[in-house]
Design an enzyme around this catalytic site. Structure first.
Site, PDB file in Angstrom:
ATOM      1  N   ASN A   1      18.937  47.855  43.656  1.00 10.52           N
ATOM      2  CA  ASN A   1      18.223  46.778  42.979  1.00 10.52           C
ATOM      3  C   ASN A   1      17.037  47.233  41.298  1.00 10.52           C
ATOM      4  O   ASN A   1      15.995  46.994  41.933  1.00 10.52           O
ATOM      5  CB  ASN A   1      18.256  45.985  43.679  1.00 10.52           C
ATOM      6  CG  ASN A   1      18.475  44.166  42.722  1.00 10.52           C
ATOM      7  OD1 ASN A   1      17.955  44.259  41.809  1.00 10.52           O
ATOM      8  ND2 ASN A   1      17.939  43.600  43.699  1.00 10.52           N
TER       9      ASN A   1
ATOM     10  N   LYS B   1      14.609  47.980  44.024  1.00 11.78           N
ATOM     11  CA  LYS B   1      14.285  47.865  45.421  1.00 11.78           C
ATOM     12  C   LYS B   1      16.013  48.980  46.115  1.00 11.78           C
ATOM     13  O   LYS B   1      16.628  48.876  44.930  1.00 11.78           O
ATOM     14  CB  LYS B   1      14.852  46.367  45.172  1.00 11.78           C
ATOM     15  CG  LYS B   1      13.287  45.688  45.469  1.00 11.78           C
ATOM     16  CD  LYS B   1      14.142  43.648  46.306  1.00 11.78           C
ATOM     17  CE  LYS B   1      13.141  42.938  45.110  1.00 11.78           C
ATOM     18  NZ  LYS B   1      14.243  41.412  45.357  1.00 11.78           N
TER      19      LYS B   1
ATOM     20  N   ARG C   1      22.879  46.360  42.352  1.00 16.52           N
ATOM     21  CA  ARG C   1      23.244  45.038  41.498  1.00 16.52           C
ATOM     22  C   ARG C   1      23.251  44.944  40.401  1.00 16.52           C
ATOM     23  O   ARG C   1      21.855  45.937  39.395  1.00 16.52           O
ATOM     24  CB  ARG C   1      22.025  44.215  42.245  1.00 16.52           C
ATOM     25  CG  ARG C   1      22.193  42.688  41.825  1.00 16.52           C
ATOM     26  CD  ARG C   1      20.341  42.505  42.274  1.00 16.52           C
ATOM     27  NE  ARG C   1      21.030  40.975  41.951  1.00 16.52           N
ATOM     28  CZ  ARG C   1      19.735  39.898  41.235  1.00 16.52           C
ATOM     29  NH1 ARG C   1      19.059  40.750  42.059  1.00 16.52           N
ATOM     30  NH2 ARG C   1      19.604  38.981  41.060  1.00 16.52           N
TER      31      ARG C   1
ATOM     32  N   HIS D   1      23.746  34.413  41.237  1.00 17.84           N
ATOM     33  CA  HIS D   1      23.256  34.627  42.373  1.00 17.84           C
ATOM     34  C   HIS D   1      24.816  34.965  43.231  1.00 17.84           C
ATOM     35  O   HIS D   1      24.608  34.498  43.703  1.00 17.84           O
ATOM     36  CB  HIS D   1      22.480  33.649  42.489  1.00 17.84           C
ATOM     37  CG  HIS D   1      21.513  33.123  41.779  1.00 17.84           C
ATOM     38  ND1 HIS D   1      21.179  32.169  42.230  1.00 17.84           N
ATOM     39  CD2 HIS D   1      20.148  34.287  42.094  1.00 17.84           C
ATOM     40  CE1 HIS D   1      20.053  31.749  41.823  1.00 17.84           C
ATOM     41  NE2 HIS D   1      19.132  33.191  42.100  1.00 17.84           N
TER      42      HIS D   1
ATOM     43  N   HIS E   1      21.226  28.022  46.801  1.00 16.76           N
ATOM     44  CA  HIS E   1      20.890  29.128  46.945  1.00 16.76           C
ATOM     45  C   HIS E   1      19.004  28.674  46.281  1.00 16.76           C
ATOM     46  O   HIS E   1      19.008  28.657  44.634  1.00 16.76           O
ATOM     47  CB  HIS E   1      20.957  30.023  45.896  1.00 16.76           C
ATOM     48  CG  HIS E   1      20.104  31.596  46.183  1.00 16.76           C
ATOM     49  ND1 HIS E   1      20.726  32.590  46.657  1.00 16.76           N
ATOM     50  CD2 HIS E   1      19.221  31.902  45.124  1.00 16.76           C
ATOM     51  CE1 HIS E   1      19.792  33.877  46.819  1.00 16.76           C
ATOM     52  NE2 HIS E   1      18.985  32.634  45.621  1.00 16.76           N
TER      53      HIS E   1
ATOM     54  N   ASN F   1      12.666  31.896  43.806  1.00 19.37           N
ATOM     55  CA  ASN F   1      12.143  31.400  43.139  1.00 19.37           C
ATOM     56  C   ASN F   1      13.353  30.985  41.310  1.00 19.37           C
ATOM     57  O   ASN F   1      12.851  30.215  40.752  1.00 19.37           O
ATOM     58  CB  ASN F   1      11.385  32.898  42.568  1.00 19.37           C
ATOM     59  CG  ASN F   1      10.305  33.062  42.189  1.00 19.37           C
ATOM     60  OD1 ASN F   1       9.882  31.994  42.404  1.00 19.37           O
ATOM     61  ND2 ASN F   1       9.338  34.580  42.953  1.00 19.37           N
TER      62      ASN F   1
ATOM     63  N   ARG G   1      10.675  27.441  35.940  1.00 20.02           N
ATOM     64  CA  ARG G   1      11.966  27.377  34.839  1.00 20.02           C
ATOM     65  C   ARG G   1      12.162  26.026  35.335  1.00 20.02           C
ATOM     66  O   ARG G   1      12.643  25.101  35.598  1.00 20.02           O
ATOM     67  CB  ARG G   1      13.168  28.144  35.118  1.00 20.02           C
ATOM     68  CG  ARG G   1      12.962  29.495  34.775  1.00 20.02           C
ATOM     69  CD  ARG G   1      14.526  30.582  35.128  1.00 20.02           C
ATOM     70  NE  ARG G   1      13.960  30.905  35.832  1.00 20.02           N
ATOM     71  CZ  ARG G   1      15.022  32.134  36.944  1.00 20.02           C
ATOM     72  NH1 ARG G   1      16.217  32.044  36.758  1.00 20.02           N
ATOM     73  NH2 ARG G   1      14.514  32.887  38.184  1.00 20.02           N
TER      74      ARG G   1
ATOM     75  N   ASP H   1       4.763  28.826  43.212  1.00 22.13           N
ATOM     76  CA  ASP H   1       5.144  28.769  44.415  1.00 22.13           C
ATOM     77  C   ASP H   1       5.515  27.187  45.134  1.00 22.13           C
ATOM     78  O   ASP H   1       3.583  26.652  45.525  1.00 22.13           O
ATOM     79  CB  ASP H   1       4.393  29.688  45.076  1.00 22.13           C
ATOM     80  CG  ASP H   1       4.603  30.205  46.912  1.00 22.13           C
ATOM     81  OD1 ASP H   1       5.077  29.167  47.308  1.00 22.13           O
ATOM     82  OD2 ASP H   1       4.497  31.497  47.086  1.00 22.13           O
TER      83      ASP H   1
ATOM     84  N   GLU I   1      21.694  39.447  50.949  1.00 20.76           N
ATOM     85  CA  GLU I   1      22.203  40.366  49.525  1.00 20.76           C
ATOM     86  C   GLU I   1      22.844  42.297  49.177  1.00 20.76           C
ATOM     87  O   GLU I   1      23.742  42.323  48.832  1.00 20.76           O
ATOM     88  CB  GLU I   1      21.660  39.307  48.240  1.00 20.76           C
ATOM     89  CG  GLU I   1      21.841  38.495  47.659  1.00 20.76           C
ATOM     90  CD  GLU I   1      20.994  38.074  47.104  1.00 20.76           C
ATOM     91  OE1 GLU I   1      19.817  37.976  46.954  1.00 20.76           O
ATOM     92  OE2 GLU I   1      21.401  37.112  45.388  1.00 20.76           O
TER      93      GLU I   1
END
Ligand code: ADP
Length: 430
Positions: free
Chosen positions: A7, A14, A87, A174, A202, A205, A235, A277, A379
Site C-alpha cells: 500500500n 505499508k 492497493r 474504502h 467506515h 480519519n 475534511r 483526532d 483491508e
C-alpha cells in the site's frame, strides 16, 4: 501461499506478507523522500527495532522492504513470494473488480487523471514488477466495490457531457473495507449476504458510509473524490458548492488553496480548533468546550442523515456495521450517533457498546429493530484474499504465468506510461 500486500501512499509504504491467513511480516515506512524516513516492522508478530534512514522514493522503499524480509528470515529470496496485491485508490469507470496488473491497469489514463495524488500506487506497482517480474501482481481498487451503484446514484446533475467527456461521477472509496465488513457481518449474523440490507460505516480519519443491498454497494457517501460525504477529521464533507467561489472571492484564494482548506483545515479540526483526532476533541467536550461539543454534534448529525437516507433507499435495514478507528474504538461516538436513530428503531445496549473496543461484537439491545455490530476492518487481509481470487479466476497456471511474465517484461522495456495530465492537487488521504 505467500502473498505480499503493498500500500503506497504519497510519502509512505505499508506492507504485509501473508502466509495463508498468518501475517509473517508487516511494516510501515513514513516520510519517504524527506531527510529522515522512519521504518517500523513486525516479524511474526514481534516488534523489531525501528530504523531511521533516508529513503528517497518508493522504488527504494520496496527494495528496503524486500531486503529486510530476507534479513529478518521471513523469506530467503523475493522469488518465494507467490503474488503481490496492490492497493490502488482509483480504478476509474473501467474497473469493477480487482485486476491482474497488465497494460490496461498500468496505463489507466482516466484513473490516473482522476487521482493525480495517488501516483504512488503506480510507483509501487512499477517497483514490484521490476523486482519480481515473474510474480503475478494484482491491483485491488478502492472504487471497485462501488461500481455496482446504479446511474441514479452515481450521476451528478451537471451538464451531461461532464459525465461522458470527463467521467465526472460518484466513484466512492474504502470499497475494500466496506466489502469486508459486509461479508463478515453476514457471517456473524448467520444469514446469507444476498438476503441482507446493510449500512456499513467506515469512520476513521477519512470516513464513508455505504448502503449495501444483497452484497452490492448501491450508494456511498464519498464522491468523485474522498472529500465528499460526512464530516471527517480535517475534511468538510458535503457543503453547498457555491461556498467555494464565495470563499475564493472573500479570502482571495485560488482553487488549490480552497481545496487544501477543505481537505486539511476543515472537519473536526476546523470546527473544534483542537485536533483532527477525535480522542482529543472528546476529551475537551467532556470539559464543556463549546466548539468541541459542536464538532461532535455536527459530525454525528451528518452521519445520522446518511443513515436515514440509506435506510430509506434500502427499504429497511437489517444491520448497521461500525468499522475503522472511530467506528471500532469509540463507544462515545457510536452512542451519540445511535441516540439520534431511535425513530428508525435503533437501540443500543449501553454495556455492550462500552465493551466493544477493537473487537467483533453486536452492541444492540434485544428490542432493537436494527442490529448493530462493531467489526474491525481488515483491508490488507481482504487485498490478499482478492489477489488470490483473481489469480484463481484467471487460472494462472504455469504457462499463463510464463505468458504474463513475457508480456510484463515487454511492457516494462517498451511500454511508456502516460504523462499525468491532471493538475497536481493538494495531498488528500482516503
Ligand atoms: P485512517 O483513516 O487514517 O486509516 P483509522 O481508521 O485508523 O485511520 O482512524 C484513525 C482515527 O480514529 C483517529 O484520527 C482518531 O480520530 C480515531 N480514533 C482512534 N481511536 C479512537 C478512540 N478510542 N476514540 C475516538 N476516536 C478514536
Amino acid at each position: 501461499m505467500l502473498v505480499l500486500v503493498v500500500n503506497c501512499g504519497s510519502s509512505s509504504l505499508k506492507y504485509t506478507l501473508f502466509q495463508g491467513e498468518i501475517e509473517r511480516g508487516t511494516g510501515l515506512m513514513e516520510k519517504l523522500g524527506g531527510p529522515v524516513s522512519t521504518f517500523t516492522r513486525l516479524v511474526d508478530g514481534a516488534g523489531k527495532d525501528p530504523l531511521s534512514l533516508a529513503v528517497p522514493n518508493h522504488e527504494q522503499a520496496i527494495r528496503l522492504m524486500m531486503d529486510w524480509l530476507i534479513r529478518d528470515g521471513v523469506i530467503r529470496e523475493a522469488r518465494e513470494i507467490n503474488a503481490v496485491g496492490h492497493r490502488v485508490a482509483h480504478g476509474g469507470p473501467e474497473f469493477t473488480d480487482a485486476a491482474l496488473v497488465e497494460a490496461r491497469v498500468r496505463n489507466n489514463r482516466i484513473a490516473r487523471e482522476l487521482a493525480p495524488l495517488h501516483q504512488a500506487n503506480y510507483e509501487g506497482i512499477e517497483a514490484c514488477v521490476k523486482m519480481m517480474p515473474a510474480t503475478p501482481q494484482v491491483a485491488v481498487f478502492d472504487t471497485a466495490f462501488h461500481q455496482t451503484m446504479p446511474p441514479r446514484a452515481y450521476t451528478y446533475a451537471l451538464p451531461y457531457r461532464f459525465l461522458t467527456e470527463h467521467k465526472i461521477r460518484k466513484y466512492g472509496f474504502h470499497g475494500t473495507s466496506h466489502k469486508y465488513v459486509a461479508g463478515r457481518g453476514a457471517q456473524l449474523l448467520g444469514r446469507p449476504l444476498r438476503k441482507l440490507n446493510l449500512i456499513t460505516l467506515h469512520l476513521g480519519n477519512g470516513s464513508s458510509l455505504t448502503a449495501v443491498r444483497h452484497g452490492r454497494s448501491i450508494d456511498t457517501s464519498m464522491g468523485l473524490t474522498p472529500l465528499a460525504g460526512v464530516v471527517m477529521g480535517s475534511r468538510c464533507g458535503d457543503i453547498d458548492p457555491a461556498i467555494v467561489p464565495y470563499i475564493m472571492e472573500r479570502e482571495n484564494l485560488d482553487a488549490g488553496q480552497v481545496e487544501r482548506l477543505m481537505n486539511q483545515e476543515s472537519g473536526i479540526l476546523g470546527l473544534s480548533g483542537i485536533s483532527n483526532d477525535l480522542r482529543e476533541v472528546i476529551k475537551q467536550a467532556k470539559g464543556y468546550n463549546p466548539r468541541a461539543r459542536l464538532a461532535l454534534e455536527v459530525l454525528a448529525y451528518s452521519i445520522q442523515k446518511y443513515i436515514g437516507a440509506y435506510h430509506a433507499i434500502l427499504g429497511g435495514t437489517d444491520a448497521l456495521i461500525f468499522t475503522a478507528g472511530i467506528g471500532e474504538k469509540s463507544p462515545k461516538m457510536r452512542k451519540i450517533i445511535c441516540a439520534g436513530l431511535a425513530g428508525i428503531g435503533v437501540q443500543l445496549d449501553p454495556a455492550k457498546n462500552r465493551k466493544a473496543v477493537a473487537c467483533e461484537m453486536f452492541i444492540h439491545d434485544k428490542n432493537s429493530r436494527i442490529k448493530v455490530a462493531v467489526i474491525p476492518t481488515r483491508e490488507d487481509y481482504m487485498i490478499a484474499r482478492e489477489t488470490k481470487r483473481i489469480l484463481k479466476s484467471r487460472q494462472c497456471t504455469k504457462p499463463a504465468v510464463g505468458m504474463y511474465k513475457k508480456k510484463l517484461t515487454n511492457e516494462l522495456t517498451h511500454g511508456k506510461l502516460p504523462a499525468n495530465k491532471g493538475k497536481p492537487r493538494n495531498a488528500i488521504q482516503i
